[in-house]
Design an enzyme around this catalytic site. Structure first.
Site, short mmCIF file in Angstrom:
data_model
loop_
_atom_site.label_atom_id
_atom_site.label_comp_id
_atom_site.label_asym_id
_atom_site.label_seq_id
_atom_site.Cartn_x
_atom_site.Cartn_y
_atom_site.Cartn_z
N ASP A 161 0.84 -1.21 0.00
CA ASP A 161 0.00 0.00 0.00
C ASP A 161 0.87 1.26 0.00
O ASP A 161 1.86 1.33 0.75
CB ASP A 161 -0.86 -0.03 1.27
CG ASP A 161 -1.92 1.06 1.32
OD1 ASP A 161 -2.82 1.04 0.48
OD2 ASP A 161 -1.83 1.93 2.21
N GLU B 196 14.22 -15.60 -0.08
CA GLU B 196 14.66 -16.65 0.84
C GLU B 196 13.64 -17.77 0.95
O GLU B 196 13.94 -18.87 1.39
CB GLU B 196 14.84 -16.08 2.25
CG GLU B 196 16.10 -15.32 2.48
CD GLU B 196 16.06 -14.68 3.87
OE1 GLU B 196 15.38 -15.22 4.77
OE2 GLU B 196 16.69 -13.63 4.03
C1 GLC Z 1 -4.23 3.10 -0.58
C2 GLC Z 1 -5.50 2.28 -0.46
C3 GLC Z 1 -6.61 3.17 -0.05
C4 GLC Z 1 -6.27 3.81 1.27
C5 GLC Z 1 -4.94 4.53 1.20
C6 GLC Z 1 -4.43 4.88 2.56
O1 GLC Z 1 -4.30 4.01 -1.61
O2 GLC Z 1 -5.74 1.61 -1.66
O3 GLC Z 1 -7.83 2.47 0.06
O4 GLC Z 1 -7.27 4.72 1.64
O5 GLC Z 1 -3.95 3.71 0.62
O6 GLC Z 1 -4.00 3.75 3.24
#
Ligand code: GLC
Length: 559
Positions: free
Chosen positions: A227, A276
């Site tokens: 993310d 790994e």
């Molecule tokens: C990413 C996720 C989104 C979230 C953001 C903050 O873009 O896809 O849903 O709100 O990160 O974590």
């Protein structure tokens, strides 16, 4: 807080690949995104959960996908639907337990499906133990080094330390309160105030995430979706940006808080860990970068395996624009020998059936548009995407042709950006409405009891779009996806296969070959005369008149 998996035998590893030769499975994998809140609710509380996902794995196997990416199910106060993690090694009780996660991974592997989990390294929840201690212990606490705490500007520190704006609206800084109750330092949050950004210069943060990676790899997951992979490193000194309306700059410019070159060292360290483990574990970057060339930096041979192609997701239903982005995506990945990826929908954007029902206008659309047109184009767009070289991402419900729910009442909305942007933005709930599985009445088999709850209301017309209603109907979108995925799996010319060769085509039409496979796309509203040849494999419109490409259609041919 971390749950214990005591006495549970470890799963051996990912889906078995014959010893020796790596399968490089990820280079052409079709990866299906499950948004756990909205997929299947086993315990009837209106919120999807891991036992629900587990019960539906055979559906995903039969659909024909290779892997399942699960959005976060970790312990979280849900300020941003789970992208605010309080404990990276625990399952939130609303989704189940670690034992449920373990059982899900095992079942998936038995069915030949791989599991990719979401990793949220840019920020934690403000309820994370580290952040809570940092607040409690006050200025000077070593825990504050793990986040970005700074003194405010102005006479008494009443102004934020710099001009950065939150992606969700408002300033990217919130002032903390000292233990004695007086206003204290500010902390940085690129998203909601409940999501403080980690300071990746702190060795403790880097150590912790290496350990979290191992925790889930030991559990047997096949990979991670990273993310905000472009956000971890901030420019030294946190310099002002010098302009407002920073959201508009996102994706066009390198920002002091996004796509800094320092992030790549982190991914090199992670790649060593992934390598790994047996079974070819992978990581895919959610990286918003200004260009596909900068996206390619995340997938150099010693970094991550894939990166989402948001340039493709944002492209209008237009032959010339599509061809340009397909070419530039393939060209950008070639020097780093990474597979291109393709995606049309996810949990952050308006579903493509609704985007294509409206005039081009970005990825947040509020109008319902022309549903029939949107679905016709969405089906054609999907066949185009699945014919391209590389790996493709599907978002739950797109195989049912679901539209976005554009008329959710404000009082049921939960997207934090909707509230921070005073209702002018943040319409992500519209693509997060729970999936219709069966039956005539809500929650359409999403939960176990007819008339039972669902955390967002489902539209009345969704009975006709359920999995049950579409199964066995050769004209349904679900059967189109099933056929397309089966052909893609069986035909060596598809998937990773060879690259594509464009054939001459009239304006508005795309024609390309991949060995013995031919794909024809008409993005216009008119039928186009075009010499079709070979044997028809599949068409987004059902039937095909020889020599004629139907409006807004894609057809697949064996030549
Ligand atoms: C990413 C996720 C989104 C979230 C953001 C903050 O873009 O896809 O849903 O709100 O990160 O974590």
């Amino acid at each position: 807080m971390t749950q214990n998996l005591a006495d549970t035998p470890r799963p051996l590893s990912a889906v078995a690949t014959p010893a020796g030769e790596p399968s490089r499975w990820w280079r052409d994998a079709v990866i299906y995104q499950v948004y756990p809140r909205s997929f299947a609710d086993a315990n009837g509380d209106g919120m999807g959960d891991l036992p629900g996902v587990r019960s539906r794995l055979p559906y995903l196997r039969d659909l024909g996908v290779d892997a399942v990416w699960l959005s976060p199910f970790y312990a979280s106060p849900q300020a941003d639907a789970g992208y605010d993690v309080a404990d990276y090694r625990a399952v939130d009780p609303m989704f189940g337990t670690l034992l449920d996660a373990d059982a899900l991974i095992r079942d998936a592997h038995e069915l030949g499906l791989r599991i990719i989990v979401d990793l949220v390294p840019n920020h934690s929840s403000d309820q994370h133990e580290w952040f809570q201690r940092a607040l409690r212990e006050g200025p000077g606490s070593p825990l504050r080094e793990r986040y970005h705490f700074r003194a405010g500007k102005g006479e008494s520190g009443e102004l934020p330390p710099n001009d950065w704006e939150s992606i969700f609206g408002g300033p990217a800084w919130t002032r903390s309160t000292d233990p004695d109750g007086t206003p204290g330092d500010w902390y940085l949050h690129l998203f909601a105030p409940e999501q403080p950004d980690f300071n990746w210069d702190s060795p403790a943060v880097a150590d912790e995430f290496r350990s979290i990676l191992r925790f889930w790899l030991d559990m047997g997951v096949d990979g991670f979706r990273v993310d905000v992979a472009h956000g971890l490193v901030k420019a030294p000194g946190l310099p002002d940006l010098g302009s407002h309306d920073q959201l508009k700059l996102l994706g066009n410019d390198v920002m002091p808080f996004f796509d800094q070159d320092g992030v790549h060292e982190i991914y090199r360290a992670w790649r060593r860990i992934l390598d790994e483990y047996p079974g070819e574990r992978i990581a895919v970057a959610e990286a918003w970068t200004p260009t596909v060339e900068r996206t390619a930096n995340y997938v150099r041979p010693d970094e991550l395996h894939q990166a989402f192609n948001f340039q493709y997701l944002g492209t209008a239903w237009d032959a010339a624009e599509l061809r340009a982005v397909i070419d530039s995506s393939l060209a950008a990945m070639r020097p780093v020998d990474a597979p291109a990826t393709w995606v049309l929908s996810n949990h952050d954007v308006t579903r493509h059936a609704t985007r294509f029902a409206n005039p081009p206008g970005g990825t947040q659309i509020r109008e319902r548009g022309d549903r029939e047109l949107g679905l016709r184009r969405a089906r054609a767009a999907t066949l185009l995407m699945l014919a391209l070289p590389g790996s493709a991402y599907l978002y739950q419900g797109e195989e049912l042709g679901l539209p976005d729910v554009t008329d959710l009442p404000d009082e049921v909305r939960q997207d934090p950006s909707f509230f921070r942007a005073s209702g002018q933005d943040g319409f992500r709930d519209g693509c997060r409405v729970p999936i219709p599985w069966s039956g005539e009445a809500a929650p359409y088999g999403f939960g176990p009891v007819e008339g039972g709850p669902s955390w967002l209301p489902q539209p009345a017309e969704w009975a006709g779009l359920s999995v049950e209603a579409q199964t066995g109907d050769p004209t349904s979108t679900l059967e189109l996806y099933r056929s397309a995925l089966a052909i893609r799996r069986a035909d060596p010319a598809l998937g990773a296969g060879g690259e594509l060769t464009w054939l001459p085509a009239p304006e508005g039409v795309l024609a390309f070959r991949r060995d013995s496979f031919l794909c024809l796309v008409n993005t216009t509203a008119e039928a186009v005369v075009f010499a079709t040849e070979g044997r028809l494999l599949l068409s987004s419109t059902g039937q095909v008149e020889p020599g004629l490409l139907a409006p807004d259609s894609t057809s697949w041919w064996a030549v």
